[in-house]
Each structure stands twice: as C-alpha cells, then as structure tokens.
Design a protein around this motif. Sequence first.
Motif, PDB file in Angstrom:
ATOM      1  N   GLY A 109      -8.605   3.758  -6.588  1.00 56.09           N
ATOM      2  CA  GLY A 109      -7.975   2.710  -7.383  1.00 56.09           C
ATOM      3  C   GLY A 109      -7.571   3.156  -8.767  1.00 56.09           C
ATOM      4  O   GLY A 109      -7.525   2.328  -9.689  1.00 56.09           O
ATOM      5  N   SER A 110      -7.263   4.440  -8.932  1.00 54.86           N
ATOM      6  CA  SER A 110      -6.834   4.927 -10.244  1.00 54.86           C
ATOM      7  C   SER A 110      -5.596   5.799 -10.092  1.00 54.86           C
ATOM      8  O   SER A 110      -5.317   6.318  -9.011  1.00 54.86           O
ATOM      9  N   SER A 111      -4.851   5.945 -11.186  1.00 51.57           N
ATOM     10  CA  SER A 111      -3.591   6.680 -11.179  1.00 51.57           C
ATOM     11  C   SER A 111      -3.404   7.392 -12.506  1.00 51.57           C
ATOM     12  O   SER A 111      -4.014   7.043 -13.519  1.00 51.57           O
ATOM     13  N   SER A 167     -10.910   5.959 -16.060  1.00 55.46           N
ATOM     14  CA  SER A 167     -11.013   6.564 -14.737  1.00 55.46           C
ATOM     15  C   SER A 167     -10.784   8.068 -14.811  1.00 55.46           C
ATOM     16  O   SER A 167     -10.251   8.597 -15.794  1.00 55.46           O
ATOM     17  N   ARG A 192      -1.226  -5.988 -15.525  1.00 51.70           N
ATOM     18  CA  ARG A 192      -1.181  -6.520 -14.163  1.00 51.70           C
ATOM     19  C   ARG A 192      -0.338  -5.612 -13.270  1.00 51.70           C
ATOM     20  O   ARG A 192      -0.640  -5.428 -12.081  1.00 51.70           O
ATOM     21  N   ASP A 242      -2.340  -2.257 -12.780  1.00 50.20           N
ATOM     22  CA  ASP A 242      -3.443  -2.501 -11.848  1.00 50.20           C
ATOM     23  C   ASP A 242      -2.940  -2.539 -10.404  1.00 50.20           C
ATOM     24  O   ASP A 242      -3.588  -2.006  -9.490  1.00 50.20           O
ATOM     25  N   ARG A 243      -1.800  -3.173 -10.205  1.00 45.39           N
ATOM     26  CA  ARG A 243      -1.274  -3.294  -8.837  1.00 45.39           C
ATOM     27  C   ARG A 243      -0.938  -1.918  -8.258  1.00 45.39           C
ATOM     28  O   ARG A 243      -1.315  -1.605  -7.123  1.00 45.39           O
ATOM     29  N   ALA A 254      -2.087   1.030  -9.183  1.00 41.65           N
ATOM     30  CA  ALA A 254      -3.307   1.824  -9.005  1.00 41.65           C
ATOM     31  C   ALA A 254      -4.111   1.333  -7.804  1.00 41.65           C
ATOM     32  O   ALA A 254      -4.584   2.133  -6.989  1.00 41.65           O
ATOM     33  N   ASP A 255      -4.256   0.023  -7.670  1.00 43.43           N
ATOM     34  CA  ASP A 255      -5.030  -0.539  -6.563  1.00 43.43           C
ATOM     35  C   ASP A 255      -4.394  -0.216  -5.209  1.00 43.43           C
ATOM     36  O   ASP A 255      -5.102  -0.085  -4.203  1.00 43.43           O
ATOM     37  N   GLN A 256      -3.059  -0.095  -5.195  1.00 45.24           N
ATOM     38  CA  GLN A 256      -2.358   0.163  -3.941  1.00 45.24           C
ATOM     39  C   GLN A 256      -2.246   1.652  -3.621  1.00 45.24           C
ATOM     40  O   GLN A 256      -1.634   2.026  -2.624  1.00 45.24           O
ATOM     41  N   GLY A 257      -2.816   2.498  -4.462  1.00 47.03           N
ATOM     42  CA  GLY A 257      -2.926   3.912  -4.122  1.00 47.03           C
ATOM     43  C   GLY A 257      -1.811   4.810  -4.606  1.00 47.03           C
ATOM     44  O   GLY A 257      -1.650   5.926  -4.081  1.00 47.03           O
ATOM     45  N   ALA A 297       0.833  -1.198   0.000  1.00 44.70           N
ATOM     46  CA  ALA A 297       0.000   0.000   0.000  1.00 44.70           C
ATOM     47  C   ALA A 297       0.871   1.253   0.000  1.00 44.70           C
ATOM     48  O   ALA A 297       1.888   1.335   0.695  1.00 44.70           O
TER      49      ALA A 297
END
Length: 307
Positions: free
Chosen positions: A273-275, A267, A215, A218-219, A221-224, A197
């Motif tokens: 969950g986006s970057s 997004s 992949r 996504d990781r 973005a999902d981790q902030g 995170a």
Amino acid sequence: MSPSGFRLAGGVLAAGTVAGAALATYAACEARAYTVRRVTVPVLPPDHAPLRVLHVSDMHLTPGQTRKRDFVRSLAALDPDLVINTGDNLSHMRAVPFALDAFAPLMERPGVFVLGSNDYFDPGMRNPLKYLLPDDGVRHIDRAQLPWGELVEGFTDAGWLDLSNRGGRLRVNGEEIAFAGLDDPHITRDELDSVGAAPLDADLRLGVVHAPYLRALDRFADQGYDAIIAGHTHGGQVCLPWHGALTTNCDLEPARAKGLHRHPADSLPGDPGSSWLHVSAGLGTNPYVRFRVACRPETTLLTLVAR
C-alpha cells in the motif's frame, strides 16, 4: 519629531523601498530561470534497462511567453523515452496553439497527460498572499472556460493518452507500462472509483494526477501503483531558504511540496500500500504575478532504474 528623527524615519523608509524593489526584481528573475532537475527512481523490475521519463507540469502559458515556450521545445534534446504532462498548461484564452507549438517536438515521443484547473478556467487576477493562508475551499470555477477541448484534441491527435479518470497502456522501450489517471482533485473532478487495482502483468504501474491531494495519492498507493506523478504545488512558489515551502495549495504537507518522496510519507520501498511520489514544482505562475522565491521553475527528467 525632531529633524534627526525625520531623517532616520526617511532613511528606514528608503531602505525598505530599495529592499522591496530588490526582492521583487529577484522574484521576477527567479520565475524565468527555467531549470531541468534530474532524479533517479528505483522502480523497475530487476535487470530491466533504465527508462527516461520527462515530467512537465504547470506551464501556465500565455501567448507572449516566448522564452518559456522555447525552453519547453528544447526539452526534446533530453531524449526522453516517455513524456508525462500533469496539467495546468494554459493561462490565456488564446494559449492553446502556443502550448501545442511548445510541446510539438515532445509529442513525437510517447506521452500521457491529465488536465489541471487552469486548463479549464481562466485564472484571473488573484491576491498572491492568499496562497499562504489556510484553504477556504473557494474554487474559481465561475470564470470563463478556456478552450481545453482543443488542447486535448491536439495531444490525443499526436498519440498521447488522456488519463482524465481513466487508464491506459503503452509499450515504451520494451517496457509494458500501465497507467491510471485522475482529473483534477482541486476542483473535485476526480473520480476515485475509476482507479482500479494495478495490473499485475505490467512491468511498471504509474498513477498520474494534477493536484496531489491525499485522497488521490492514497487511492493510487492502495491499488498497488509503483509511483505517482503530480504537479500543482509550484513547489510552494514562495519558499524560505533552508526551510522550504510554506504551502502546497492542497492538503499535502509542505515537506513534500516538490521532489521525490514516499507515500505514505513514513513508508519504505516494498511496504504494501505504498508508492513513490514525484511532485513537480512546475514551470509557471499566475500570469498576473510572475514571482517565485527560492523555488525555480522546473521540469524533471526522471531516470527509472531497477529496484
């Protein structure tokens, strides 16, 4: 065939030969037309001063490429606060000292890096048209290994952070920046679990990876992470005018082959969950086929500003 038919066929063949030679000449010149792009990214906290980040990728250097080396050395004049190198620096067994010489002025600045597949393995002669075909999953990891350890040692001795499946922090112009990095997903060296995170106590959180496989994006973005910095695609390298890239050499769609975008693609800033995503078209090519079409080699000066 009649004499007039032979003359017509000969004329068509001659015209095709001239056109092909002209295209090859243009593509060879385009591959040496090194360019600095400038992009503004609204990613810093409110009321924070702008931060200048130089993103360099895919140099694919050989010992004889003095013009490219001089261009990279000249980038220090842009006065970046931070340098991010997203890999594929090498394309020759003896290229490491030349690469370190090219980066020497920039290594006086804070920097971070990851490696790409062409830092690890000799590129070899490839069919350039294969990049336009669907990915068959074949990776040329049976080639001779390049002396990538010497490159890593040169960067880290200068104080740059190695982000290969690890994180790190730098304080740059008063900004506390937290980084997470992945080794190259193109050759499955990425360890997604190494990206935890994003720290909430940092002013800015950046993910860094060579190849922008979904992949990996996504990781991050999902981790902030606020923004993701990547290379690998060469911007498509052979593009069509008014259309753009035909391929990315990974599972990222061609519409995001280079430049600044969002991830996920649909997004908006502020969505959980986006970057932001910046993909560099890079500076090089395979050393045996130095062609680019409608896609100049580039480095990017990212000006990070307040959201």
